[in-house]
Motif scaffolding. Structure first.
Motif, short mmCIF file in Angstrom:
data_model
loop_
_atom_site.label_atom_id
_atom_site.label_comp_id
_atom_site.label_asym_id
_atom_site.label_seq_id
_atom_site.Cartn_x
_atom_site.Cartn_y
_atom_site.Cartn_z
N ASP A 35 135.83 72.31 -85.29
CA ASP A 35 135.54 71.51 -86.50
C ASP A 35 135.81 72.29 -87.79
OD1 ASP A 35 134.88 69.34 -85.03
OD2 ASP A 35 132.71 69.53 -85.26
N ASP A 36 135.56 73.60 -87.77
CA ASP A 36 135.69 74.41 -88.99
C ASP A 36 137.04 75.12 -89.09
OD1 ASP A 36 133.12 73.73 -89.77
OD2 ASP A 36 132.21 75.40 -88.67
N LEU A 37 137.95 74.84 -88.16
CA LEU A 37 139.26 75.51 -88.19
C LEU A 37 140.20 74.74 -89.11
CD1 LEU A 37 141.28 77.63 -87.07
CD2 LEU A 37 141.81 75.98 -85.24
N PRO A 38 140.65 75.33 -90.20
CA PRO A 38 141.60 74.63 -91.07
C PRO A 38 142.96 74.46 -90.39
CG PRO A 38 140.58 76.51 -92.20
CD PRO A 38 140.30 76.65 -90.74
N VAL A 39 143.50 73.24 -90.47
CA VAL A 39 144.84 72.95 -89.96
C VAL A 39 145.65 72.43 -91.14
CG1 VAL A 39 146.24 71.62 -88.34
CG2 VAL A 39 143.95 72.39 -87.67
N LEU A 40 146.69 73.17 -91.52
CA LEU A 40 147.49 72.83 -92.69
C LEU A 40 148.89 72.40 -92.24
CD1 LEU A 40 146.63 75.90 -94.98
CD2 LEU A 40 145.24 73.89 -94.45
N ALA B 177 144.77 61.56 -91.87
CA ALA B 177 144.19 60.64 -90.88
C ALA B 177 143.97 61.31 -89.53
CB ALA B 177 145.08 59.42 -90.72
N VAL B 178 144.80 62.30 -89.18
CA VAL B 178 144.62 62.99 -87.89
C VAL B 178 143.83 64.28 -88.04
CG1 VAL B 178 146.72 61.99 -86.93
CG2 VAL B 178 146.85 64.20 -88.10
N GLY B 179 143.26 64.51 -89.24
CA GLY B 179 142.33 65.63 -89.40
C GLY B 179 142.90 66.89 -89.98
N MET B 180 144.13 66.84 -90.51
CA MET B 180 144.66 68.05 -91.18
C MET B 180 144.03 68.18 -92.55
SD MET B 180 148.64 68.29 -90.03
CE MET B 180 149.25 67.43 -88.58
N ASN B 181 143.85 69.42 -92.99
CA ASN B 181 143.12 69.68 -94.22
C ASN B 181 143.99 69.68 -95.47
OD1 ASN B 181 141.86 71.41 -91.85
ND2 ASN B 181 140.18 70.81 -93.19
N ASP B 182 145.28 69.99 -95.32
CA ASP B 182 146.13 70.14 -96.50
C ASP B 182 147.58 69.98 -96.06
OD1 ASP B 182 146.90 70.61 -99.12
OD2 ASP B 182 145.74 72.46 -99.34
N HIS B 183 148.47 69.93 -97.04
CA HIS B 183 149.89 69.73 -96.76
C HIS B 183 150.69 70.70 -97.62
CE1 HIS B 183 153.91 67.98 -96.98
NE2 HIS B 183 153.64 67.30 -95.88
N ALA C 241 147.25 68.10 -83.81
CA ALA C 241 146.08 68.06 -84.70
C ALA C 241 145.02 67.10 -84.16
CB ALA C 241 146.50 67.64 -86.10
N THR C 242 145.45 65.96 -83.63
CA THR C 242 144.50 65.01 -83.04
C THR C 242 143.75 65.65 -81.88
OG1 THR C 242 145.90 63.14 -83.66
CG2 THR C 242 144.29 62.76 -81.92
N ALA C 243 144.48 66.38 -81.01
CA ALA C 243 143.84 67.04 -79.87
C ALA C 243 142.87 68.12 -80.32
CB ALA C 243 144.92 67.64 -78.96
N ILE C 244 143.22 68.85 -81.39
CA ILE C 244 142.32 69.89 -81.91
C ILE C 244 141.03 69.27 -82.43
CG2 ILE C 244 142.04 71.61 -83.76
CD1 ILE C 244 145.05 72.22 -83.44
N ARG C 245 141.14 68.17 -83.18
CA ARG C 245 139.96 67.56 -83.79
C ARG C 245 139.06 66.86 -82.78
NH1 ARG C 245 139.87 71.07 -87.27
NH2 ARG C 245 141.13 70.82 -89.16
N ARG C 246 139.58 66.60 -81.59
CA ARG C 246 138.72 66.02 -80.54
C ARG C 246 137.74 67.04 -79.98
NH1 ARG C 246 143.64 62.95 -77.47
NH2 ARG C 246 143.63 61.00 -78.69
N ASP D 135 142.07 82.12 -88.04
CA ASP D 135 141.43 81.72 -89.30
C ASP D 135 142.05 80.44 -89.86
OD1 ASP D 135 139.59 84.11 -89.98
OD2 ASP D 135 141.50 85.05 -89.45
N VAL D 136 143.28 80.15 -89.48
CA VAL D 136 143.96 78.94 -89.97
C VAL D 136 145.14 78.64 -89.05
CG1 VAL D 136 145.57 80.13 -91.52
CG2 VAL D 136 144.82 77.81 -92.08
N VAL D 137 145.51 77.37 -88.97
CA VAL D 137 146.71 76.95 -88.23
C VAL D 137 147.68 76.33 -89.22
CG1 VAL D 137 147.63 75.45 -86.42
CG2 VAL D 137 145.37 76.50 -86.13
N LEU D 138 148.93 76.82 -89.20
CA LEU D 138 150.00 76.22 -90.00
C LEU D 138 150.85 75.39 -89.06
CD1 LEU D 138 151.05 79.28 -92.21
CD2 LEU D 138 149.49 77.42 -92.79
N MET D 139 150.88 74.07 -89.27
CA MET D 139 151.40 73.13 -88.27
C MET D 139 152.63 72.38 -88.77
SD MET D 139 150.61 71.84 -85.16
CE MET D 139 148.83 71.97 -84.93
N ASP D 140 153.77 72.63 -88.15
CA ASP D 140 154.93 71.77 -88.38
C ASP D 140 154.61 70.38 -87.81
OD1 ASP D 140 157.52 70.97 -89.04
OD2 ASP D 140 158.34 71.64 -87.12
N LEU D 141 155.32 69.36 -88.27
CA LEU D 141 155.01 68.01 -87.82
C LEU D 141 155.96 67.51 -86.74
CD1 LEU D 141 154.08 66.24 -91.19
CD2 LEU D 141 152.58 67.35 -89.51
#
Length: 583
Positions: free
Chosen positions: A323-328, A344-350, A313-318, A296-302
């Motif tokens: 498209d509808d998967l939130p990446v935070l 810029a790389v398509g993450m939805n929130d921080h 995140a760039t690979a996911i958005r390709r 339902d969501v991905v919590l992504m360290d940088l």
């Protein structure tokens, strides 16, 4: 020019420190210690001159970003705590309730000004007290609130005829002060320039023997509407909407995080709220685990090895199917350009680190779609004897506990993990720098910064931030690394006073088979529900008087449990006849 000046100083300081670690006679050690002290003083002077030159050449850029005023003042208090303790002079904080907590401005420069003024106050105050006061100023401008910051001390004071010259470069109140107290006379000149660059004013009220009060007033915007509103939405902590939170419980979350302490904090917080959590230790593992509709969501360290969060995140958005998967994003890097890079790389929130429970849940409520889901049972932790936390020098335990929702059990656990895993962090960074591995050294400094914030070690967090920035910009960092190492040593020493874990107090005497079976069943139940408390139950078992064969099988569980691999742990547990037959 900055690089050319600092590089030879870095060599002098670094080689002197190395020489001091060799076998020396008392006279040699005395000479080298004085060389080191003199070099550090000269480096401070050079840094001040370079800062002033950058300001006068209009090369210093200011930010206008949202910041938490209370958090900024708390950081000042934490950073100056050691001066307060050493001098026996208390530091008081007064913030007028009419001042909004969230404002726009340049928090880094405001902090620099306050640290300089408070540092001076401690330098010239032998007895009494020091106060930081924040209140509304005069002459409000359209869309801005004038905020007056006052640093008041009970020190030696300054004569009227000397006050007008005090904000000029290389000027102090008189020559005897220079000899008695040291300093370059540049701090107040830089302070004045910074204040004026932010369209503010600064003034001084003082008299000999009656202390001093420096007040600077800044017009801080109340409404740069979209960014401020977004910041307040992220960071304000109103009561969570229980119905909304309940409608997303049971959601499956992919946590992409390489550090075990950060993994523990996030998994604990999420499992307590009945979320299902899968763990990936880098971006490549996350891509391998992803399937359409699985999460339902991905919590992504940088910052991670193998593949970082930006690349993942760039690979996911390709892939259009996500498209509808939130990446935070979840990161200790929370400046404006960091957030912009995430978008810029398509993450939805921080979500900033150190992770705050309410901020995390609020973000999940924004991005996870409500729905009916099977949900695991919330973890049922055994009752522990109430523990009184010792006073930990250099650690703001209250702030860290608030972020964890008051969960003292989790907090004590991450404190112990920090002491175990980060004790050699500064040495590891130095080794990587010596080997030319700048990127890995920067990543370790970033990790130390985030973990220091998680436990409330604010001075260490700031030292690690400066070190990380220095490594990133290829600046000489020996002095920054030395400071971070000293701060870290203080924290590790303070953590030595922690009470032992309750499971460590267990007697190793033989216990009856029924209790072993009950605890094994509890462990199995926790693993089935993805409960991060399984590690505590396993530790309890291993401290019982077990038969050697059972102890050996259970010891094999430690690695999968530490890595939150519930399936792997359950497979090993199934080989235990004590549970496979009865439970």
């Amino acid at each position: 020019m900055s690089h050319e000046i600092r590089t030879p100083m870095n060599g002098i300081i670094g080689l002197t420190e190395l020489a001091l670690k060799t076998t020396l006679d008392p006279q040699q050690r005395d000479y080298l210690e004085k060389v080191s002290q003199s070099a550090q003083s000269l480096l401070g002077l050079l840094n001040d001159i370079l800062d002033l030159s950058k300001i006068e050449a209009h090369r210093l850029e200011l930010e206008s970003i949202p910041f938490d005023l209370h958090e900024l003042i708390a950081q000042i208090s934490s950073l100056m705590a050691i001066h307060s303790q050493q001098r026996g002079v208390p530091l008081h904080i007064q913030i007028d309730p009419e001042i909004p907590r969230h404002l726009l401005g340049d928090p880094l420069r405001i902090k620099q000004i306050l640290l300089n003024l408070v540092g001076n106050a401690f330098k010239f105050t032998k007895a009494g007290e020091i106060t930081i006061a924040v209140r509304p100023g005069l002459h409000a401008q359209h869309g801005c609130l004038p905020v007056a910051f006052t640093v008041r001390d009970t020190g030696i004071g300054i004569a009227k005829q000397q006050q007008t010259e005090l904000f000029k470069p290389f000027v102090q109140s008189d020559s005897s002060t220079t000899r008695l107290y040291g300093g370059t006379g540049l701090g107040l000149a830089i302070t004045r320039q910074l204040v004026e660059m932010m369209d503010g004013t600064i003034n001084l009220v003082s008299a000999p023997g009656q202390g001093s009060a420096f007040t600077f007033t800044l017009p801080l915007p109340l409404s740069a509407p979209e960014e401020l509103a977004a910041y307040v939405e992220r960071t304000e902590q109103p009561a969570l909407d229980g119905a909304t939170l309940d409608s997303i419980r049971g959601a499956r979350i992919l946590l992409v995080e390489d550090n075990q302490i950060n993994q523990q904090v996030a998994v604990e917080l999420l499992s307590q709220e009945c979320f299902r959590v899968d763990l990936a230790e880098n971006g490549q593992q996350a891509l391998d685990l992803l399937q359409p509709g699985k999460y339902d969501v991905v919590l992504m360290d940088l910052q991670m090895p193998v593949m970082d969060g930006y690349q993942a995140a760039t690979a996911i958005r390709r892939q259009n199917r996500y498209d509808d998967l939130p990446v935070l994003a979840m990161s200790a890097n929370a400046m404006r350009h960091d957030r912009e890079q995430c978008r810029a790389v398509g993450m939805n929130d921080h979500i900033p680190k150190p992770v705050d429970r309410k901020q995390l849940l609020a973000a999940l409520c924004r991005w996870i779609k409500p729905g009916l889901r099977d949900r695991p049972q919330p973890p049922q932790h055994e009752r522990h004897r109430p523990t009184t936390l010792p006073i930990l020098c250099g650690i703001n335990s209250q702030s860290a506990l608030e972020r964890l929702g008051g969960n003292q059990r989790v907090y004590l656990s991450i404190l112990r993990s920090f002491a175990r895993e980060q004790a050699t962090a500064a040495q590891d960074i130095r080794r990587l720098l010596d080997a030319g591995s700048q990127k890995d050294a920067e990543r370790l400094a970033h990790t130390l910064k985030g973990l220091a914030g998680a436990i409330g070690a604010e001075a260490l967090q700031e030292a690690a931030r400066l070190l990380e920035d220095g490594i990133r910009h290829r600046q000489p960092v020996e002095a920054l690394l030395d400071t971070a190492e000293k701060r870290l040593e203080q924290i590790i020493a303070a953590l030595g006073s922690l009470p032992p874990p309750e499971e460590a107090i267990q007697t190793t005497a033989q216990v009856d088979g029924r209790r072993i079976q009950e605890t094994l069943r509890c462990l199995k139940k926790r693993l089935l529900s993805y409960d991060a408390g399984a590690g505590e139950t396993l530790a309890e078992l291993l401290n019982m008087g077990l038969a050697p064969e059972l102890r050996q099988r259970l010891a094999a569980l430690q690695r999968p449990v530490e890595q939150f691999d519930a399936e792997g742990a359950l497979a090993i547990l199934a080989s235990c006849p004590e549970i496979s037959g009865g439970g």
